[in-house]
Design a protein around this motif. Structure first.
Motif, mmCIF file in Angstrom:
data_model
loop_
_atom_site.group_PDB
_atom_site.id
_atom_site.type_symbol
_atom_site.label_atom_id
_atom_site.label_comp_id
_atom_site.label_asym_id
_atom_site.label_seq_id
_atom_site.Cartn_x
_atom_site.Cartn_y
_atom_site.Cartn_z
ATOM 1 N N GLU A 1 72.161 17.415 -18.243
ATOM 2 C CA GLU A 1 71.801 18.777 -18.628
ATOM 3 C C GLU A 1 70.584 19.256 -17.842
ATOM 4 O O GLU A 1 70.513 20.421 -17.414
ATOM 5 N N VAL A 2 69.596 18.370 -17.638
ATOM 6 C CA VAL A 2 68.400 18.748 -16.886
ATOM 7 C C VAL A 2 68.760 19.024 -15.433
ATOM 8 O O VAL A 2 68.377 20.061 -14.855
ATOM 9 N N ARG A 3 69.497 18.116 -14.842
ATOM 10 C CA ARG A 3 69.852 18.277 -13.427
ATOM 11 C C ARG A 3 70.708 19.528 -13.191
ATOM 12 O O ARG A 3 70.602 20.167 -12.139
ATOM 13 N N ALA A 4 71.554 19.864 -14.169
ATOM 14 C CA ALA A 4 72.409 21.040 -14.008
ATOM 15 C C ALA A 4 71.601 22.331 -13.960
ATOM 16 O O ALA A 4 72.084 23.356 -13.439
ATOM 17 N N ALA A 5 70.380 22.314 -14.489
ATOM 18 C CA ALA A 5 69.548 23.520 -14.511
ATOM 19 C C ALA A 5 68.628 23.624 -13.293
ATOM 20 O O ALA A 5 67.991 24.665 -13.093
ATOM 21 N N LEU A 6 68.545 22.590 -12.488
ATOM 22 C CA LEU A 6 67.600 22.583 -11.363
ATOM 23 C C LEU A 6 68.181 23.316 -10.151
ATOM 24 O O LEU A 6 69.386 23.265 -9.890
ATOM 25 N N PRO A 7 67.313 23.980 -9.396
ATOM 26 C CA PRO A 7 67.765 24.639 -8.157
ATOM 27 C C PRO A 7 68.274 23.616 -7.143
ATOM 28 O O PRO A 7 67.955 22.429 -7.227
ATOM 29 N N VAL A 8 69.023 24.084 -6.201
ATOM 30 C CA VAL A 8 69.549 23.205 -5.154
ATOM 31 C C VAL A 8 68.395 22.591 -4.372
ATOM 32 O O VAL A 8 67.431 23.275 -4.011
ATOM 33 N N GLY A 9 68.467 21.300 -4.166
ATOM 34 C CA GLY A 9 67.445 20.597 -3.405
ATOM 35 C C GLY A 9 66.341 20.007 -4.261
ATOM 36 O O GLY A 9 65.542 19.193 -3.782
ATOM 37 N N VAL A 10 66.271 20.397 -5.529
ATOM 38 C CA VAL A 10 65.237 19.871 -6.432
ATOM 39 C C VAL A 10 65.774 18.620 -7.117
ATOM 40 O O VAL A 10 66.904 18.603 -7.601
ATOM 41 N N GLU A 11 64.951 17.594 -7.149
ATOM 42 C CA GLU A 11 65.359 16.323 -7.745
ATOM 43 C C GLU A 11 64.478 15.981 -8.951
ATOM 44 O O GLU A 11 63.277 16.281 -8.971
ATOM 45 N N LEU A 12 65.110 15.367 -9.917
ATOM 46 C CA LEU A 12 64.374 14.817 -11.054
ATOM 47 C C LEU A 12 63.919 13.419 -10.662
ATOM 48 O O LEU A 12 64.734 12.503 -10.508
ATOM 49 N N VAL A 13 62.624 13.238 -10.506
ATOM 50 C CA VAL A 13 62.114 11.957 -10.005
ATOM 51 C C VAL A 13 61.403 11.139 -11.081
ATOM 52 O O VAL A 13 61.022 9.983 -10.850
ATOM 53 N N GLY A 14 61.209 11.696 -12.259
ATOM 54 C CA GLY A 14 60.542 10.932 -13.307
ATOM 55 C C GLY A 14 60.539 11.680 -14.624
ATOM 56 O O GLY A 14 60.722 12.905 -14.659
ATOM 57 N N PHE A 15 60.344 10.942 -15.681
ATOM 58 C CA PHE A 15 60.249 11.575 -17.000
ATOM 59 C C PHE A 15 59.519 10.635 -17.949
ATOM 60 O O PHE A 15 59.505 9.408 -17.771
ATOM 61 N N ALA A 16 58.903 11.225 -18.942
ATOM 62 C CA ALA A 16 58.235 10.477 -20.014
ATOM 63 C C ALA A 16 58.587 11.175 -21.314
ATOM 64 O O ALA A 16 58.002 12.207 -21.659
ATOM 65 N N LEU A 17 59.566 10.621 -22.019
ATOM 66 C CA LEU A 17 60.105 11.276 -23.208
ATOM 67 C C LEU A 17 60.012 10.353 -24.413
ATOM 68 O O LEU A 17 60.191 9.129 -24.289
ATOM 69 N N THR A 18 59.737 10.946 -25.558
ATOM 70 C CA THR A 18 59.621 10.196 -26.802
ATOM 71 C C THR A 18 60.688 10.668 -27.779
ATOM 72 O O THR A 18 60.865 11.883 -27.985
ATOM 73 N N THR A 19 61.386 9.701 -28.373
ATOM 74 C CA THR A 19 62.447 10.038 -29.322
ATOM 75 C C THR A 19 61.868 10.586 -30.616
ATOM 76 O O THR A 19 60.839 10.110 -31.095
ATOM 77 N N GLY A 20 62.554 11.574 -31.181
ATOM 78 C CA GLY A 20 62.118 12.149 -32.447
ATOM 79 C C GLY A 20 62.517 11.283 -33.631
ATOM 80 O O GLY A 20 62.951 10.139 -33.481
ATOM 81 N N GLY A 21 62.399 11.848 -34.822
ATOM 82 C CA GLY A 21 62.671 11.090 -36.040
ATOM 83 C C GLY A 21 64.138 11.105 -36.426
ATOM 84 O O GLY A 21 64.989 11.674 -35.742
ATOM 85 N N VAL A 22 64.418 10.446 -37.552
ATOM 86 C CA VAL A 22 65.770 10.420 -38.110
ATOM 87 C C VAL A 22 66.103 11.801 -38.649
ATOM 88 O O VAL A 22 65.237 12.477 -39.216
ATOM 89 N N PRO A 23 67.330 12.262 -38.493
ATOM 90 C CA PRO A 23 67.708 13.590 -39.015
ATOM 91 C C PRO A 23 67.376 13.737 -40.493
ATOM 92 O O PRO A 23 67.674 12.867 -41.297
ATOM 93 N N GLN A 24 66.771 14.879 -40.819
ATOM 94 C CA GLN A 24 66.398 15.152 -42.204
ATOM 95 C C GLN A 24 67.076 16.399 -42.758
ATOM 96 O O GLN A 24 67.297 16.510 -43.957
ATOM 97 N N GLY A 25 67.399 17.328 -41.897
ATOM 98 C CA GLY A 25 67.999 18.577 -42.350
ATOM 99 C C GLY A 25 69.468 18.661 -41.995
ATOM 100 O O GLY A 25 70.046 17.741 -41.406
#
Length: 214
Positions: free
Chosen positions: A112-136
């Motif tokens: 999904e991230v790569r599909a939104a990037l302009p041509v020639g732009v690369e995703l070279v890194g990420f730092a992501l934290t998972t959220g909690g257990v579904p509550q709603g």
């Protein structure tokens, strides 16, 4: 014509003494009492025998019910291990639901991230934290994954347009970005860091608790 006297029959005289008659009467009375007592005894014996038969039948039914109860208790005791195993399974299922409630596949998220990037732009890194257990009930209103993305491009890009493109992708609730650094000496000279938040629609739901509490 002259009348002839008529006789009723041969005359009889009871010569049995009165004492003998009294004795015979007393004997008949005694026999009546004896037979009456015997009849009463036989009736009593019959009642006793009937009561004993009823009691015996009741004892047999009671013994049968006790045997059935003992059998059921034995079967329940044999099933105690099964009950323990089911309880342990429920506990493990609940633990898995809590531990793996935020399970998701990385590949669709990165796609999904790569599909939104302009041509020639690369995703070279990420730092992501998972959220909690579904509550709603609406996963789109809850945070599922949050952090930053690092992009690299050989040319300067319109970061605002890139952010808007990211916000339009499925599962991305929020995005923002800034230019981190530039360099004129190598390919991929422009580096951008974007903050991004995914909602819980990215969760797989494979380990969610079944409806009904199971």
């Amino acid at each position: 014509m002259s009348a002839v006297p008529t006789f009723g029959g041969v005359p009889r005289v009871n010569l049995i003494p009165r004492s003998e008659l009294d004795r015979r009467e007393r004997a008949a009375t005694a026999r009546g009492w004896v037979w009456g007592v015997l009849g009463a005894l036989l009736a009593a014996l019959a009642l006793i025998a009937g009561a004993m038969a009823i009691s015996w039948a009741a004892d047999q039914r009671l013994a049968a019910e006790q045997a059935r109860t003992n059998t059921l208790l034995t079967e329940l005791a044999a099933l105690s291990d099964v009950s323990g195993a089911l309880a342990a399974e429920r506990e493990l299922t609940d633990f898995r639901t809590q531990a793996m409630g935020s399970d998701f596949a990385w590949a669709p998220v990165i796609d999904e991230v790569r599909a939104a990037l302009p041509v020639g732009v690369e995703l070279v890194g990420f730092a992501l934290t998972t959220g909690g257990v579904p509550q709603g009930e609406d996963p789109a209103l809850e945070v599922g994954l949050t952090g930053s993305l690092t992009l690299s491009s050989p040319n300067a890009i319109d970061i605002a347009q890139t952010v808007r493109a990211l916000r339009d992708r499925a599962g991305i609730a929020e995005a923002d970005g800034r230019l981190v650094s530039t360099s004129q000496q190598s390919v991929g000279a422009y580096t951008y860091e974007l903050s991004v938040t995914f909602d819980q629609s990215i969760y797989s739901g494979r380990f969610a608790a079944a409806e009904g509490g199971e």
